[in-house]
Write a protein that holds these residues in place. Structure first.
Motif, mmCIF file in Angstrom:
data_model
loop_
_atom_site.group_PDB
_atom_site.id
_atom_site.type_symbol
_atom_site.label_atom_id
_atom_site.label_comp_id
_atom_site.label_asym_id
_atom_site.label_seq_id
_atom_site.Cartn_x
_atom_site.Cartn_y
_atom_site.Cartn_z
ATOM 1 N N GLN A 183 14.874 -8.963 16.716
ATOM 2 C CA GLN A 183 15.519 -7.982 16.160
ATOM 3 C C GLN A 183 15.166 -6.869 15.342
ATOM 4 O OE1 GLN A 183 17.654 -10.073 12.658
ATOM 5 N NE2 GLN A 183 19.628 -9.168 13.121
ATOM 6 N N GLY A 193 19.561 -3.097 11.996
ATOM 7 C CA GLY A 193 20.892 -2.536 11.957
ATOM 8 C C GLY A 193 21.322 -3.194 13.392
ATOM 9 N N LYS A 194 20.444 -4.075 14.388
ATOM 10 C CA LYS A 194 20.946 -4.503 15.615
ATOM 11 C C LYS A 194 20.983 -6.064 15.603
ATOM 12 C CE LYS A 194 20.705 -0.647 17.261
ATOM 13 N NZ LYS A 194 22.050 0.184 17.933
ATOM 14 N N GLY A 195 21.546 -6.645 16.681
ATOM 15 C CA GLY A 195 21.887 -8.149 16.606
ATOM 16 C C GLY A 195 20.560 -8.567 17.117
#
Lengths: 113, 113
Positions: free
Chosen positions: B38, B41-43
């Protein structure tokens, strides 16, 4: 082929308000999962849904939280009367009918002030 | 019974080093062990996964070692690069890749140039 789409990316709510988080699964995916990530923590499973059905909600708090995945439209995670402890990143994932592995969206970061 | 314990919490290595992240599980019903990467700010994105009938799996620079008797598994990143700097999560699931994931708390890796 767009990935799992979540909106909004960021959501600010005052204590006592309602939060609605939306998730559109990948094309061809019929299974949706919601996970919550608290700061400095791993992701915790909340709920697994198929179209119009809740399959497993064993990770959902008993009160104030609900989820749906209607026949048409995105899956919705709804949090009523938010409290500061609800501040977290909420991730949606989707999988194909075979459930062979799933793809996460970029998440909605909820801040309760 | 449901926990997956991950260590270390954070890790700093020089470029070219081999960071190793360890996980231990309790639930012997788990039959699928993925690792997720990860970025901020991302999945989470699936990196590599293993089933308990094999002791090692390699994909590119990433290797999972699995010790069923000790209920432990680890991720090795060969020739690490600054672009590998991210948070890594191990997880366990029963029901194969179709199961709900139980995540570790994550390891924040920083690879220095």
């Amino acid at each position: 082929n767009a990935g799992v789409m979540q909106n909004p990316r960021h959501l600010v709510r005052r204590r006592g308000q309602e939060a609605r988080l939306r998730c559109s699964p990948m094309k061809g995916h019929s299974h949706v999962y919601w996970y919550r990530q608290l700061p400095e923590e791993g992701l915790k499973f909340m709920v697994y849904l198929q179209k119009e059905n809740i399959i497993d909600e064993s990770g959902m708090p008993k009160e104030r939280f609900s989820a749906e995945f209607p026949k048409e439209g995105p899956s919705i995670l709804r949090i009523q009367q938010v409290v500061r402890g609800d501040s977290a990143a909420y991730f949606c994932a989707s999988s194909p009918p075979s459930r062979a592995g799933y793809t996460f969206g970029s998440g909605t970061r909820l801040t309760v002030v | 019974q449901q926990q997956v314990k991950q260590s270390p919490q954070s890790l700093i290595v020089q470029k070219g080093g081999i960071p190793i992240i360890n996980c231990a599980y309790e639930n012997t019903a788990f039959d699928y062990f993925p690792w997720y990467q990860q970025f901020p700010g991302k999945g989470p994105a699936l990196l590599i996964a293993i089933r308990p009938d094999v002791s090692e799996k390699k994909e590119g620079r990433f290797t999972i070692s699995f010790n069923k008797s000790a209920k432990q598994f680890s991720l090795h990143i060969m020739d690490s690069q600054p672009g590998d700097s991210a948070t890594y999560f191990c997880a366990g699931a029963y029901g194969g890749s179709q199961g709900n994931l139980i995540f570790g708390k994550g390891t924040k890796l920083s690879v220095k140039p």
